[in-house]
Design a protein around this motif. Structure first.
Motif, mmCIF file in Angstrom:
data_model
loop_
_atom_site.group_PDB
_atom_site.id
_atom_site.type_symbol
_atom_site.label_atom_id
_atom_site.label_comp_id
_atom_site.label_asym_id
_atom_site.label_seq_id
_atom_site.Cartn_x
_atom_site.Cartn_y
_atom_site.Cartn_z
ATOM 1 N N ILE A 1 0.853 -1.188 0.298
ATOM 2 C CA ILE A 1 -0.001 0.039 -0.023
ATOM 3 C C ILE A 1 1.047 1.365 -0.006
ATOM 4 O O ILE A 1 1.978 1.363 0.770
ATOM 5 N N HIS A 2 0.895 2.290 -0.825
ATOM 6 C CA HIS A 2 1.460 3.393 -1.047
ATOM 7 C C HIS A 2 1.338 4.162 0.426
ATOM 8 O O HIS A 2 0.267 4.365 0.936
ATOM 9 N N PRO A 3 2.558 4.602 0.831
ATOM 10 C CA PRO A 3 2.469 5.630 2.014
ATOM 11 C C PRO A 3 1.775 6.706 1.984
ATOM 12 O O PRO A 3 1.082 6.993 2.954
ATOM 13 N N GLY B 1 -2.614 10.459 3.787
ATOM 14 C CA GLY B 1 -3.783 11.319 3.794
ATOM 15 C C GLY B 1 -4.808 10.782 4.628
ATOM 16 O O GLY B 1 -5.310 11.536 5.196
ATOM 17 N N ALA B 2 -4.692 9.634 5.297
ATOM 18 C CA ALA B 2 -5.793 9.113 6.460
ATOM 19 C C ALA B 2 -5.312 10.044 7.773
ATOM 20 O O ALA B 2 -6.230 10.455 8.263
ATOM 21 N N LEU B 3 -3.990 10.270 7.903
ATOM 22 C CA LEU B 3 -3.479 10.941 8.986
ATOM 23 C C LEU B 3 -4.001 12.393 8.762
ATOM 24 O O LEU B 3 -4.214 13.102 9.790
ATOM 25 N N THR C 1 -3.738 4.262 14.530
ATOM 26 C CA THR C 1 -4.516 3.068 14.641
ATOM 27 C C THR C 1 -5.761 2.880 13.600
ATOM 28 O O THR C 1 -5.989 1.827 13.152
ATOM 29 N N GLN C 2 -6.308 4.086 13.581
ATOM 30 C CA GLN C 2 -7.539 4.187 12.538
ATOM 31 C C GLN C 2 -7.265 4.085 11.210
ATOM 32 O O GLN C 2 -7.864 3.445 10.492
ATOM 33 N N ALA C 3 -6.124 4.702 10.979
ATOM 34 C CA ALA C 3 -5.534 4.732 9.676
ATOM 35 C C ALA C 3 -5.009 3.362 8.910
ATOM 36 O O ALA C 3 -5.595 2.946 8.032
ATOM 37 N N THR C 4 -4.516 2.401 9.914
ATOM 38 C CA THR C 4 -4.401 1.229 9.656
ATOM 39 C C THR C 4 -5.447 0.431 9.573
ATOM 40 O O THR C 4 -5.578 -0.363 8.473
ATOM 41 N N ARG C 5 -6.422 0.567 10.566
ATOM 42 C CA ARG C 5 -7.639 -0.339 10.659
ATOM 43 C C ARG C 5 -8.488 -0.239 9.242
ATOM 44 O O ARG C 5 -9.098 -0.918 8.731
ATOM 45 N N TYR C 6 -8.892 1.285 9.057
ATOM 46 C CA TYR C 6 -9.793 1.587 8.121
ATOM 47 C C TYR C 6 -9.204 1.812 6.745
ATOM 48 O O TYR C 6 -10.068 1.806 5.754
ATOM 49 N N VAL C 7 -7.810 2.428 6.626
ATOM 50 C CA VAL C 7 -7.565 2.507 5.139
ATOM 51 C C VAL C 7 -6.590 1.476 4.825
ATOM 52 O O VAL C 7 -6.615 1.124 3.457
ATOM 53 N N VAL C 8 -5.728 1.249 5.560
ATOM 54 C CA VAL C 8 -4.489 0.406 5.029
ATOM 55 C C VAL C 8 -4.997 -1.109 5.076
ATOM 56 O O VAL C 8 -4.851 -2.013 3.753
ATOM 57 N N LEU C 9 -5.566 -1.495 6.104
ATOM 58 C CA LEU C 9 -5.834 -3.081 5.989
ATOM 59 C C LEU C 9 -6.972 -3.493 4.950
ATOM 60 O O LEU C 9 -6.791 -4.486 4.293
#
Length: 255
Positions: free
Chosen positions: A146-148, A153-155, A162-170
């Motif tokens: 996944i592109h950094p 962008g999520a941050l 944690t939310q960026a990992t859970r809702y965007v990356v994963l």
């Protein structure tokens, strides 16, 4: 069509006209032995299916946990990253059958109270330990792909790490690794037969007993048919998912 008929016809002619074919047919493809052994083999295969489903759920959860630990960059979690990397290296390096032996016979030998002694549970635990190491690396590859900018962008939108990992990356990572995950689960479905070395009467073990009692190997073919009935549809699902992913990556152009 013509080339397929010629090739398959030539192979069939070579096999069916060989001098040993009648003996092979009676030893491996006896219809009477197939009918007699199939109900018991199918009953044993039901145990395979239950082990596979439970182990698959454990592998999905444990593999994801190990992958998340390995991709974290928090300095305080370095010991956890070291343990996760060691776990992955060790259990990917040990043959699965050796892992089944070590767990299946080593854990009861410890004689510690509270540890399971059921060979089905121990065999399933060994498979979960082995395959979680492979699946963890599949997850990690998907997360790293996944592109950094997605995380940045999520941050920037106000999400916590944690939310960026859970809702965007994963979600994106898991979507990308579904085909290789299914390939691992096809292999897991076959390796469930390794539990038989600990004694449970699963399909392969039942087929071995039937073959030893009748001196005919057709029960093993019956077990193979049951495994194929599960693995071939899964393989076609993998092919379909890969084709759909390739179509998506090519912007909708036919692959």
């Amino acid at each position: 069509m013509v080339s397929t008929v010629v090739v398959l016809g030539a192979l069939a002619a070579i096999v069916l006209t060989s001098s040993g074919w009648p003996e092979v047919r009676d030893t491996f493809f006896s219809w009477s032995h197939f009918k007699d052994s199939f109900p018991d083999v199918a009953k044993g295969f039901w145990l395979d299916v239950r082990i596979f489903v439970i182990v698959e759920l454990v592998v999905l959860a444990l593999g994801l946990l190990v992958a998340l630990v390995r991709v974290t960059r928090a300095p305080a979690l370095f010991p956890m990253r070291l343990l996760a990397a060691t776990y992955t290296d060790v259990f990917r390096g040990i043959p699965t059958i050796l892992c089944v032996y070590l767990v299946g016979f080593g854990v009861p030998a410890l004689r510690l109270s509270g540890l399971p002694t059921d060979p089905v549970v121990l065999g399933g635990a060994a498979l979960a330990l082995s395959y979680s190491a492979y699946v963890a690396e599949v997850y990690r590859a998907g997360i790293d792909s996944i592109h950094p900018g997605q995380r940045s962008g999520a941050l920037a939108l106000g999400l916590t790490p944690t939310q960026a990992t859970r809702y965007v990356v994963l979600p994106q990572a898991v979507r990308r690794v579904v085909p290789p995950l299914l390939n691992d689960f096809i292999a897991l479905q076959k390796d469930v037969a390794l539990v038989s070395i600990l004694g449970p009467l699963e399909a392969f073990r039942v087929a071995q007993i039937e073959a030893a009692s009748t001196f005919n190997y057709t029960p093993l073919i019956a077990a193979a048919c049951l495994y194929l009935a599960v693995t071939i549809p899964l393989a076609r699902v993998v092919d379909r998912l890969q084709a759909r992913d390739l179509l998506r990556r090519s912007g909708g152009a036919p692959a």
